[in-house]
Design an enzyme around this catalytic site. Structure first.
Site, PDB file in Angstrom:
ATOM      1  N   ASN A   1      -2.860  -7.797  -7.661  1.00  0.00           N
ATOM      2  CA  ASN A   1      -2.081  -7.736  -6.422  1.00  0.00           C
ATOM      3  C   ASN A   1      -2.417  -8.914  -5.510  1.00  0.00           C
ATOM      4  O   ASN A   1      -1.534  -9.592  -4.973  1.00  0.00           O
ATOM      5  CB  ASN A   1      -2.344  -6.418  -5.686  1.00  0.00           C
ATOM      6  CG  ASN A   1      -1.953  -5.203  -6.508  1.00  0.00           C
ATOM      7  OD1 ASN A   1      -1.324  -5.330  -7.550  1.00  0.00           O
ATOM      8  ND2 ASN A   1      -2.341  -4.039  -6.049  1.00  0.00           N
ATOM      9  N   ASP A   2      -3.716  -9.154  -5.326  1.00  0.00           N
ATOM     10  CA  ASP A   2      -4.134 -10.277  -4.486  1.00  0.00           C
ATOM     11  C   ASP A   2      -4.141 -11.594  -5.259  1.00  0.00           C
ATOM     12  O   ASP A   2      -3.798 -12.641  -4.707  1.00  0.00           O
ATOM     13  CB  ASP A   2      -5.531 -10.022  -3.902  1.00  0.00           C
ATOM     14  CG  ASP A   2      -5.482  -9.200  -2.625  1.00  0.00           C
ATOM     15  OD1 ASP A   2      -4.395  -9.140  -2.008  1.00  0.00           O
ATOM     16  OD2 ASP A   2      -6.502  -8.609  -2.241  1.00  0.00           O
TER      17      ASP A   2
ATOM     18  N   ARG B   1       2.356 -10.469  -0.373  1.00  0.00           N
ATOM     19  CA  ARG B   1       2.943  -9.462  -1.251  1.00  0.00           C
ATOM     20  C   ARG B   1       3.770  -8.416  -0.500  1.00  0.00           C
ATOM     21  O   ARG B   1       4.572  -7.709  -1.098  1.00  0.00           O
ATOM     22  CB  ARG B   1       1.850  -8.764  -2.059  1.00  0.00           C
ATOM     23  CG  ARG B   1       0.970  -7.827  -1.255  1.00  0.00           C
ATOM     24  CD  ARG B   1      -0.193  -7.346  -2.097  1.00  0.00           C
ATOM     25  NE  ARG B   1      -0.852  -6.198  -1.482  1.00  0.00           N
ATOM     26  CZ  ARG B   1      -2.012  -5.707  -1.862  1.00  0.00           C
ATOM     27  NH1 ARG B   1      -2.636  -6.271  -2.870  1.00  0.00           N
ATOM     28  NH2 ARG B   1      -2.541  -4.666  -1.279  1.00  0.00           N
TER      29      ARG B   1
ATOM     30  N   CYS C   1      -7.171  -3.790 -12.536  1.00  0.00           N
ATOM     31  CA  CYS C   1      -6.901  -2.643 -11.666  1.00  0.00           C
ATOM     32  C   CYS C   1      -5.736  -2.909 -10.723  1.00  0.00           C
ATOM     33  O   CYS C   1      -5.447  -2.100  -9.852  1.00  0.00           O
ATOM     34  CB  CYS C   1      -8.150  -2.254 -10.883  1.00  0.00           C
ATOM     35  SG  CYS C   1      -8.797  -3.563  -9.817  1.00  0.00           S
TER      36      CYS C   1
ATOM     37  N   GLU D   1      -9.900 -11.719  -8.034  1.00  0.00           N
ATOM     38  CA  GLU D   1      -8.658 -11.732  -7.263  1.00  0.00           C
ATOM     39  C   GLU D   1      -8.459 -13.026  -6.479  1.00  0.00           C
ATOM     40  O   GLU D   1      -7.459 -13.198  -5.800  1.00  0.00           O
ATOM     41  CB  GLU D   1      -8.620 -10.525  -6.324  1.00  0.00           C
ATOM     42  CG  GLU D   1      -9.864 -10.358  -5.477  1.00  0.00           C
ATOM     43  CD  GLU D   1      -9.945  -8.997  -4.807  1.00  0.00           C
ATOM     44  OE1 GLU D   1      -8.899  -8.340  -4.650  1.00  0.00           O
ATOM     45  OE2 GLU D   1     -11.061  -8.583  -4.437  1.00  0.00           O
TER      46      GLU D   1
ATOM     47  N   HIS E   1       0.814  -1.212   0.000  1.00  0.00           N
ATOM     48  CA  HIS E   1       0.000   0.000   0.000  1.00  0.00           C
ATOM     49  C   HIS E   1       0.848   1.263   0.000  1.00  0.00           C
ATOM     50  O   HIS E   1       0.478   2.268  -0.617  1.00  0.00           O
ATOM     51  CB  HIS E   1      -0.962  -0.011   1.192  1.00  0.00           C
ATOM     52  CG  HIS E   1      -2.096  -0.960   1.015  1.00  0.00           C
ATOM     53  ND1 HIS E   1      -3.078  -0.767   0.066  1.00  0.00           N
ATOM     54  CD2 HIS E   1      -2.397  -2.129   1.617  1.00  0.00           C
ATOM     55  CE1 HIS E   1      -3.940  -1.762   0.111  1.00  0.00           C
ATOM     56  NE2 HIS E   1      -3.540  -2.603   1.035  1.00  0.00           N
TER      57      HIS E   1
ATOM     58  N   ARG F   1     -11.123   3.232  -4.724  1.00  0.00           N
ATOM     59  CA  ARG F   1     -11.041   2.435  -3.492  1.00  0.00           C
ATOM     60  C   ARG F   1     -11.899   3.090  -2.414  1.00  0.00           C
ATOM     61  O   ARG F   1     -11.408   3.885  -1.614  1.00  0.00           O
ATOM     62  CB  ARG F   1      -9.584   2.328  -3.033  1.00  0.00           C
ATOM     63  CG  ARG F   1      -8.627   1.716  -4.052  1.00  0.00           C
ATOM     64  CD  ARG F   1      -7.216   1.639  -3.469  1.00  0.00           C
ATOM     65  NE  ARG F   1      -6.256   1.107  -4.396  1.00  0.00           N
ATOM     66  CZ  ARG F   1      -5.484   1.846  -5.204  1.00  0.00           C
ATOM     67  NH1 ARG F   1      -5.595   3.172  -5.196  1.00  0.00           N
ATOM     68  NH2 ARG F   1      -4.625   1.279  -6.020  1.00  0.00           N
TER      69      ARG F   1
ATOM     70  N   ARG G   1     -15.337   0.434  -6.196  1.00  0.00           N
ATOM     71  CA  ARG G   1     -15.323  -0.840  -5.469  1.00  0.00           C
ATOM     72  C   ARG G   1     -15.982  -0.635  -4.111  1.00  0.00           C
ATOM     73  O   ARG G   1     -15.675   0.318  -3.399  1.00  0.00           O
ATOM     74  CB  ARG G   1     -13.871  -1.302  -5.281  1.00  0.00           C
ATOM     75  CG  ARG G   1     -13.744  -2.581  -4.455  1.00  0.00           C
ATOM     76  CD  ARG G   1     -12.308  -3.076  -4.451  1.00  0.00           C
ATOM     77  NE  ARG G   1     -11.402  -2.233  -3.682  1.00  0.00           N
ATOM     78  CZ  ARG G   1     -10.071  -2.358  -3.701  1.00  0.00           C
ATOM     79  NH1 ARG G   1      -9.511  -3.273  -4.455  1.00  0.00           N
ATOM     80  NH2 ARG G   1      -9.310  -1.560  -2.977  1.00  0.00           N
TER      81      ARG G   1
END
Length: 573
Positions: free
Chosen positions: A456-457, A467, A504, A433, A191, A298, A334
């Site tokens: 990412n996930d 990650r 995304c 994801e 993040h 987000r 989202r």
């Protein structure tokens, strides 16, 4: 002599400034018996006065940078500092027990915190425990003569040095003064790395030792292009990196010429390049960088930047501002993705062995329908003011998606019956994801209007590799053939049902991944706004037929990440 720290290039750019250590100090102390109670009480009074002065300044800065709502927490802290009962009890303890101020403060604070935490029938009062904890930490720091880091008070050019940066830390950073940062931990998709790109601040993450190797006030060069930091650089090195910064600025100026250009490949295929944002304010950066959509808003940051659950009207205003700001371009929002490493102090979650695999995102929304329905109503109301789409995070099964969609339809019907204007073209999709969902994409595509691949996930779940853990960072492999196969499966399934697929995750703006994703048929690429123009420039050099052959070869013939990377690097671009 210059010390060079190696890390991961998280956000492009070069910064040269003094180090600001965003590191929590040691607040341990020894209990002592004292003879002069009056002197000890005077020491406490001085620490309280210093804390008040400090908090007043922080409040003023926070109000200017973040708004009055965000600064309200500091007013609550000032109120505690002015409470005669609380500090009167500490002074009585010093006099009666002849103990030092640090110990008396700790004991009384623990007593009050326990009282408030046990008020389980009054959420507001429960939350005051955290305020007391924060205030007493500040007073204790002044008693001990150590400095608490206060990023909101930075008033000169600095580079931030931290073990890690939380979303709340980055929310306090003023880009006027914060020129870059370096962290001990994290990867390109952590993040802190994502936020650095959103803020357009050069960053290096995962250095492992920045907080040990850099001292407050030392001159530091942050090379967010090469992924390293230079501590106490020489004059020649400073000159060299100033030139590198100038060269990068020139390259950015060239990319800037593509701001109004369409995102098309060399053979004329039109694609969509969107921006990932966290707040309505980020729409400005999206437009400045030529975004053709917002592929990910987000919404959880609305919750994280609030001291309580945001109301329907507060959310409506934020979503409305975002869709209006994009001037008719699609904004994909989202629903709340809380859990994992994103926590809300006012929404306690159960302690879990593996929070990333636990109660989070859509799982919370389906359980706490009061929160979910409030958000859906706000989203639906905002849809009247622009092109809005909604997607659900962490969907694992068809049943979950259908349950979430049913709640959405119920709230939509209620609003329409009440005469509230709602757009009739809102698309409802889902994040891809979870590997299990990717494997049944053909089933999910019958119900979802679109997919958005959250790489990412998806990558960390597929590779069983956190990650943010630098010890297993070698397993975070976006180009691994297994990941590419999952992506292909998702895209093919959506296209078979006449639906579209976006991405995304940070992979969407990765310059190695982009040729592969074009070849796999991805429709929308959403990324940090600062990556859009660079990616648009690359796309103009790609032929879709050639990229399709490239992707097919990567998926069917390559065995390793290294082979895939070598394949892409053979392209003459």
């Amino acid at each position: 002599m210059t010390k060079v720290l190696k890390g991961i290039a998280a956000s492009d750019g070069v910064a040269v400034a003094k180090a600001y250590m965003l590191v929590q100090p040691d607040l341990t102390f020894q209990e002592k018996n004292i003879e002069d109670s009056a002197a000890e009480i005077a020491r406490l009074d001085q620490a309280v006065a210093d804390s008040k002065k400090e908090l007043q300044l922080i409040k003023e800065k926070a109000t200017a940078n973040l708004g009055e709502a965000e600064a309200a927490v500091f007013e609550a802290h000032l109120t505690i500092l002015a409470d005669p009962d609380f500090f009167g009890k500490i002074k009585n303890k010093i006099k009666d027990e002849k103990i030092n101020a640090e110990k008396a403060l700790q004991d009384v604070a623990a007593e009050f915190i326990s009282i408030f935490e046990n008020m389980t029938d009054n959420k507001y009062m429960q939350e005051r425990a955290g305020d007391i904890r924060d205030v007493c930490k500040r007073v204790l720091a002044h008693l001990l003569g150590v400095k608490l880091p206060n990023p909101a008070l930075i008033d000169e050019e600095v580079v931030i040095v931290a073990h890690d940066l939380t979303p709340s830390d980055t929310a306090q950073l003023d880009r006027k003064y914060v020129k870059g940062f370096i962290t001990d931990i994290g990867g390109r998709t952590s993040h802190s790395a994502i936020m650095s790109r959103t803020l357009e601040i050069p960053a290096v993450v995962g250095s492992q030792s920045a907080t040990q190797d850099i001292k407050e006030g030392q001159l530091v060069i942050i090379d967010g292009i090469g992924g390293e930091a230079l501590v106490d650089p020489s004059e020649s090195e400073i000159k060299q990196y100033h030139q590198k910064a100038a060269d990068f600025a020139k390259q950015k100026a060239e990319w800037k010429q593509l701001k109004s250009a369409a995102s098309v490949t060399a053979d004329g295929k039109k694609l969509i390049l969107g921006a990932n944002i966290g707040t309505p304010k980020d729409v400005v950066g999206a437009n400045d960088n030529g975004a053709e959509a917002v592929g990910l808003f987000r919404s959880e940051f609305l919750y994280m930047d609030s001291s309580e659950l945001p109301t329907e009207d507060e959310q409506f205003e934020a979503y409305k501002q975002a869709v209006e700001g994009m001037n008719g371009k699609q904004v994909v929002i989202r629903t709340m993705d809380i859990g994992g490493d994103k926590e809300l102090p006012y929404l306690p979650l159960p302690d879990e062995m593996n929070p990333f695999l636990g109660y989070r995102a859509i799982r919370i929304s389906l359980k706490r329908q009061d929160i979910f329905r409030t958000q859906l109503r706000a989203l639906l109301r905002a849809s009247h003011y622009g092109k809005l789409a909604i997607m659900f995070p962490m969907i694992a099964t068809v049943k979950e998606f259908k349950a979430a969609k049913a709640i959405y339809e119920e709230e939509r019907t209620k609003l329409i019956k009440a005469g509230v204007p709602v757009a009739d073209d809102v698309e409802v999709g889902m994040m891809m994801e979870i590997p299990a969902a990717a494997m049944i994409a053909d089933k999910l595509a019958k119900y979802a209007d679109f997919f958005s691949i959250g790489t990412n996930d998806l990558i960390q779940y597929s590779m069983a590799a956190d990650r943010g853990n630098e010890r297993v960072s070698y397993l975070y492999q976006p180009y691994n053939p297994s990941i590419l196969r999952l992506i292909k499966n998702v895209i093919d399934a959506s296209h078979a049902e006449g639906k579209w697929t976006g991405m995304c995750g940070e992979m969407a703006g990765d310059q190695i991944a982009v040729p592969l994703l074009v070849g796999l048929g991805l429709d929308e690429f959403s990324m940090s706004a600062t990556s859009i123009l660079k990616t648009r420039s690359l796309m103009k050099k790609l032929n879709t037929a050639e990229m399709k052959q490239l992707a097919e070869k990567a998926v069917t013939e390559c065995e390793t990440t290294e082979e895939v990377v070598a394949l892409v690097k053979k392209l003459s671009l």
